[in-house]
Scaffold this active site. Sequence first.
Site, PDB file in Angstrom:
ATOM      1  N   CYS A  16       0.796  -0.991  -0.101  1.00 28.31           N
ATOM      2  CA  CYS A  16       0.147  -0.017  -0.047  1.00 28.31           C
ATOM      3  C   CYS A  16       0.952   1.160  -0.046  1.00 28.31           C
ATOM      4  O   CYS A  16       2.040   1.384   0.103  1.00 28.31           O
ATOM      5  CB  CYS A  16      -1.149   0.154   1.158  1.00 28.31           C
ATOM      6  SG  CYS A  16      -0.441   0.784   2.764  1.00 28.31           S
ATOM      7  N   ASP A  30       0.851  15.611   5.015  1.00 27.97           N
ATOM      8  CA  ASP A  30       0.010  15.349   4.294  1.00 27.97           C
ATOM      9  C   ASP A  30       0.215  16.135   2.987  1.00 27.97           C
ATOM     10  O   ASP A  30       0.753  17.301   2.854  1.00 27.97           O
ATOM     11  CB  ASP A  30      -1.475  15.602   4.613  1.00 27.97           C
ATOM     12  CG  ASP A  30      -2.469  15.014   3.779  1.00 27.97           C
ATOM     13  OD1 ASP A  30      -3.164  13.994   4.371  1.00 27.97           O
ATOM     14  OD2 ASP A  30      -2.836  15.269   2.674  1.00 27.97           O
ATOM     15  N   HIS A  88       1.234  -2.872   8.856  1.00 34.26           N
ATOM     16  CA  HIS A  88      -0.020  -2.382   8.007  1.00 34.26           C
ATOM     17  C   HIS A  88      -1.300  -3.162   8.792  1.00 34.26           C
ATOM     18  O   HIS A  88      -1.238  -4.257   8.941  1.00 34.26           O
ATOM     19  CB  HIS A  88       0.277  -3.103   6.872  1.00 34.26           C
ATOM     20  CG  HIS A  88      -0.876  -2.805   5.832  1.00 34.26           C
ATOM     21  ND1 HIS A  88      -1.079  -1.923   4.897  1.00 34.26           N
ATOM     22  CD2 HIS A  88      -2.234  -3.492   5.579  1.00 34.26           C
ATOM     23  CE1 HIS A  88      -2.342  -1.780   4.430  1.00 34.26           C
ATOM     24  NE2 HIS A  88      -2.723  -2.995   4.968  1.00 34.26           N
ATOM     25  N   ASN A  99     -10.432   8.200   9.345  1.00 32.92           N
ATOM     26  CA  ASN A  99     -11.442   7.840   8.530  1.00 32.92           C
ATOM     27  C   ASN A  99     -11.700   6.454   8.222  1.00 32.92           C
ATOM     28  O   ASN A  99     -10.601   5.608   8.004  1.00 32.92           O
ATOM     29  CB  ASN A  99     -11.564   8.530   7.021  1.00 32.92           C
ATOM     30  CG  ASN A  99     -11.515   9.808   7.182  1.00 32.92           C
ATOM     31  OD1 ASN A  99     -12.511  10.563   7.648  1.00 32.92           O
ATOM     32  ND2 ASN A  99     -10.694  10.751   6.486  1.00 32.92           N
ATOM     33  N   GLY A 147     -14.950   8.547   3.488  1.00 33.04           N
ATOM     34  CA  GLY A 147     -13.957   9.288   2.387  1.00 33.04           C
ATOM     35  C   GLY A 147     -12.509   8.563   2.501  1.00 33.04           C
ATOM     36  O   GLY A 147     -11.648   9.347   2.040  1.00 33.04           O
ATOM     37  N   THR A 161      -9.292   7.065   1.843  1.00 28.58           N
ATOM     38  CA  THR A 161      -8.736   6.917   0.353  1.00 28.58           C
ATOM     39  C   THR A 161      -7.457   5.887   0.511  1.00 28.58           C
ATOM     40  O   THR A 161      -6.945   5.254  -0.501  1.00 28.58           O
ATOM     41  CB  THR A 161      -8.251   8.468  -0.313  1.00 28.58           C
ATOM     42  OG1 THR A 161      -7.578   8.905   0.674  1.00 28.58           O
ATOM     43  CG2 THR A 161      -9.527   9.019  -0.497  1.00 28.58           C
ATOM     44  N   HIS A 191      -4.422   2.057   4.870  1.00 27.35           N
ATOM     45  CA  HIS A 191      -3.448   1.691   5.881  1.00 27.35           C
ATOM     46  C   HIS A 191      -3.769   2.870   7.084  1.00 27.35           C
ATOM     47  O   HIS A 191      -3.831   4.258   6.869  1.00 27.35           O
ATOM     48  CB  HIS A 191      -1.928   2.277   5.332  1.00 27.35           C
ATOM     49  CG  HIS A 191      -1.172   1.846   6.482  1.00 27.35           C
ATOM     50  ND1 HIS A 191       0.012   0.744   5.783  1.00 27.35           N
ATOM     51  CD2 HIS A 191      -0.576   2.526   7.651  1.00 27.35           C
ATOM     52  CE1 HIS A 191       0.993   0.955   7.213  1.00 27.35           C
ATOM     53  NE2 HIS A 191       0.436   1.739   8.012  1.00 27.35           N
ATOM     54  N   HIS A 193      -4.537   5.364   9.522  1.00 26.25           N
ATOM     55  CA  HIS A 193      -3.659   6.543   9.784  1.00 26.25           C
ATOM     56  C   HIS A 193      -4.629   7.631  10.495  1.00 26.25           C
ATOM     57  O   HIS A 193      -5.734   7.579  10.401  1.00 26.25           O
ATOM     58  CB  HIS A 193      -3.242   7.237   8.351  1.00 26.25           C
ATOM     59  CG  HIS A 193      -4.481   7.472   7.434  1.00 26.25           C
ATOM     60  ND1 HIS A 193      -4.948   6.579   6.641  1.00 26.25           N
ATOM     61  CD2 HIS A 193      -4.846   8.740   6.984  1.00 26.25           C
ATOM     62  CE1 HIS A 193      -5.668   6.848   6.020  1.00 26.25           C
ATOM     63  NE2 HIS A 193      -6.005   8.465   6.149  1.00 26.25           N
ATOM     64  N   HIS A 229      -4.970  11.803  11.045  1.00 26.06           N
ATOM     65  CA  HIS A 229      -4.846  13.140  10.615  1.00 26.06           C
ATOM     66  C   HIS A 229      -4.550  14.156  11.800  1.00 26.06           C
ATOM     67  O   HIS A 229      -5.378  13.981  12.883  1.00 26.06           O
ATOM     68  CB  HIS A 229      -5.990  13.671   9.667  1.00 26.06           C
ATOM     69  CG  HIS A 229      -6.352  13.006   8.575  1.00 26.06           C
ATOM     70  ND1 HIS A 229      -5.917  13.605   7.145  1.00 26.06           N
ATOM     71  CD2 HIS A 229      -6.984  11.839   8.464  1.00 26.06           C
ATOM     72  CE1 HIS A 229      -6.443  12.686   6.312  1.00 26.06           C
ATOM     73  NE2 HIS A 229      -7.094  11.562   6.973  1.00 26.06           N
TER      74      HIS A 229
END
Length: 109
Positions: free
Chosen positions: A4, A30, A46, A87, A93, A95, A98, A100, A102
């Site tokens: 990924c 980002d 992962h 998310n 949403g 995308t 893996h 994560h 924010h």
Amino acid sequence: MEKCLFCKIIQNEIPVKKVYESDKVLGFEDIGPQAQTHLLFVHKNHTEHINEVSQYDATQLVDIFQAIRSYTQENKLEKEGFRVVTNVGKNAGQTVFHTHFHVLGGEKL
Ligand code: 5GP
Ligand code: ZN
């Protein structure tokens, strides 16, 4: 199996601006910032999303949040305030599949 995107970033196959790194966790900027400060924190193992990681090995979540604490305490973010978002799946949403988090801040959100 194809690696990924974030696994490629973790393995230095795709360059990013790193802000934090330990043997377990990577923090980086980002590529499409949604705030003055927009970072992503990922575990080096992962998993697809938070539900998978919490079922498989919840200690990885502790590793990530300790990294976020360490970074935000050293870089004014804790003092000024910041937001953490993750998310899961289509309606949120997501995308990159893996897990994560924010980390958003650097301005009034
Ligand atoms: P998601 O939408 O899955 O919660 O978040 C994925 C995030 O990864 C997005 O905010 C997107 O801008 C970021 N992103 C996607 N590709 C790259 C990349 O190649 N490098 C970096 N630094 N961030 C990326
Ligand atoms: Zn991965």
